[in-house]
Motif scaffolding. Sequence first.
Motif, mmCIF file in Angstrom:
data_model
loop_
_atom_site.group_PDB
_atom_site.id
_atom_site.type_symbol
_atom_site.label_atom_id
_atom_site.label_comp_id
_atom_site.label_asym_id
_atom_site.label_seq_id
_atom_site.Cartn_x
_atom_site.Cartn_y
_atom_site.Cartn_z
ATOM 1 N N TRP A 74 0.805 -1.229 0.000
ATOM 2 C CA TRP A 74 0.000 0.000 0.000
ATOM 3 C C TRP A 74 0.835 1.275 0.000
ATOM 4 O O TRP A 74 0.559 2.183 -0.790
ATOM 5 C CB TRP A 74 -1.007 0.013 1.164
ATOM 6 C CG TRP A 74 -2.028 -1.062 1.088
ATOM 7 C CD1 TRP A 74 -2.315 -1.983 2.045
ATOM 8 C CD2 TRP A 74 -2.913 -1.360 -0.002
ATOM 9 N NE1 TRP A 74 -3.303 -2.833 1.622
ATOM 10 C CE2 TRP A 74 -3.690 -2.475 0.372
ATOM 11 C CE3 TRP A 74 -3.116 -0.808 -1.261
ATOM 12 C CZ2 TRP A 74 -4.653 -3.035 -0.462
ATOM 13 C CZ3 TRP A 74 -4.063 -1.364 -2.083
ATOM 14 C CH2 TRP A 74 -4.818 -2.455 -1.691
ATOM 15 N N PRO A 75 1.869 1.420 0.868
ATOM 16 C CA PRO A 75 2.620 2.684 0.818
ATOM 17 C C PRO A 75 3.300 2.908 -0.519
ATOM 18 O O PRO A 75 3.387 4.054 -0.980
ATOM 19 C CB PRO A 75 3.634 2.547 1.961
ATOM 20 C CG PRO A 75 3.627 1.135 2.355
ATOM 21 C CD PRO A 75 2.323 0.566 1.971
ATOM 22 N N VAL A 76 3.747 1.816 -1.179
ATOM 23 C CA VAL A 76 4.420 1.978 -2.474
ATOM 24 C C VAL A 76 3.423 2.514 -3.508
ATOM 25 O O VAL A 76 3.718 3.440 -4.269
ATOM 26 C CB VAL A 76 5.013 0.624 -2.929
ATOM 27 C CG1 VAL A 76 5.692 0.772 -4.267
ATOM 28 C CG2 VAL A 76 5.981 0.107 -1.898
ATOM 29 N N VAL A 77 2.194 1.927 -3.502
ATOM 30 C CA VAL A 77 1.165 2.386 -4.444
ATOM 31 C C VAL A 77 0.839 3.854 -4.168
ATOM 32 O O VAL A 77 0.704 4.667 -5.099
ATOM 33 C CB VAL A 77 -0.098 1.514 -4.316
ATOM 34 C CG1 VAL A 77 -1.201 2.044 -5.200
ATOM 35 C CG2 VAL A 77 0.217 0.077 -4.673
ATOM 36 N N ALA A 78 0.735 4.204 -2.872
ATOM 37 C CA ALA A 78 0.373 5.583 -2.518
ATOM 38 C C ALA A 78 1.428 6.558 -3.016
ATOM 39 O O ALA A 78 1.101 7.598 -3.598
ATOM 40 C CB ALA A 78 0.204 5.708 -1.002
ATOM 41 N N VAL A 79 2.712 6.220 -2.811
ATOM 42 C CA VAL A 79 3.783 7.126 -3.260
ATOM 43 C C VAL A 79 3.771 7.235 -4.779
ATOM 44 O O VAL A 79 3.879 8.336 -5.343
ATOM 45 C CB VAL A 79 5.159 6.623 -2.761
ATOM 46 C CG1 VAL A 79 6.273 7.376 -3.450
ATOM 47 C CG2 VAL A 79 5.272 6.804 -1.272
#
Lengths: 304, 163
Positions: A74-79
């Motif tokens: 999730w954090p990778v997609v958000a960034v």
Amino acid sequence: MNLATALARLLLFPGVLFAVPVAWFFLWVERKAVARMQGRIGPPFMQPFFDFIKLLGKETPERAGIAGTLMKLWPVVAVAAAAGAVGLLPVLPASGGFEGDLILLLALMEVPSMCIIAAGFSSRSIFAEIGSVREAVLSVAYNVVFVLAILSIAAAQNTFRLEALAQRPAPLLEWFAIAAILGCLPAKLHLNPFSLPNAEQEIYSGPMTEYAGAELALWELAHGLEWVAGTGLVAALIAPHLASGAVAILLFVALCCAIVVLLSALAAATARLAIDTTVRFYWRCTLIFAVVAVSSMLFLRGRS
Amino acid sequence: MKLWKRLMCICRRRSPWLFHLNAGSCNGCDIELVAALSPRYDVEQLGARLEGSPRHADILCITGPVTKNSVHAIETVYGQVFAPKAVVAIGSCPATTNVFIDSRTLDGPLARHIPVDVYVPGCPPRPDAIIQGVVHAAVILAERGKDLPPMPQSESAPQEVQP
């Protein structure tokens, strides 16, 4: 826009290489402005950078199973989504873009908030789940206003192209829509008085409660990039391009900075509202703004 | 590689995030810790921030004389903070159990359960002393890196003698 220019816009300018330092700068401006308004000195200039590097050097928990993989994802997609949104901003005049990039920008700006909701639920922490539910309710409330306001601007200018919107100065009636967008930004960026999802101390850290180390660093970065995308969108709508080259970039950053200070002043001056008050505020008060904006745009279109 | 290590050391020293844990404190030290974040003392200018979740924290600030009820919470929260981490014992209570010494409701002092890096004595200590303790702990944490100090050996509990 071919693949090479698209990649250059995503990774170099105004994407990652330009946006990450600017994101850290805006995070600092926000914390410093709040500190100054509270009569404190505030963090040093390099603080967001120190925080980011320190978080990279911390241990990250091992998590098993699909939920663990999703929590890493999730954090990778958000960034990635936030960097893509910044990459679409018309920072320089005549920087390209394509018909419909405003719609793509809106979609990409919504992805980090979806990721936050999903991350909270994947972590299985009760506090994270409460934070995710709040984020979901909040995003349903403010997005109606946000999308209506942007639609009214696009309808008035007869285009979904950011470049074309950025070239013209905003007519007087468009300011209703811009005010509505500005009213939605605190909720989008989780600022007081709408800092419900990550309500510090109240529900621990909201959806981020179980995150640590490098993953948390990515969330901080995504939040900074959201700042750049949100304030950059407003800056592109408010001011037409007056200069070119480095001066245009400086003017753009300065205008964004002014919006950051404005939002920080609001955050420092208010306390957190309860979820029902927030939802009522968006459905009753700012919706009027959006309806006025849409009807005035229809009026303008009918006259011309 | 060496440059990265030095950079990491500086960043760890300049960005200590705190988590506050009350182990049966009378609230005196807690108020002083909050005062350290307030405009007069402003610990944020040193990069410190009070975090809501122990997962985000670097420095665990513990107040109170460690009641029996709180021992499990202390051990859990200490485990939830990821390395590199440091512990600051705020006030006289976690250091010596203070005036509550020999109370049957206590299982103190704190050093019996987790390794403590910095003691900030006082009843309650002044906010400046707490800030000095946090800064000192940040230096310790930056130099120590990801290795952790050994856990204290738990003394075997005295057997209850039946009359």
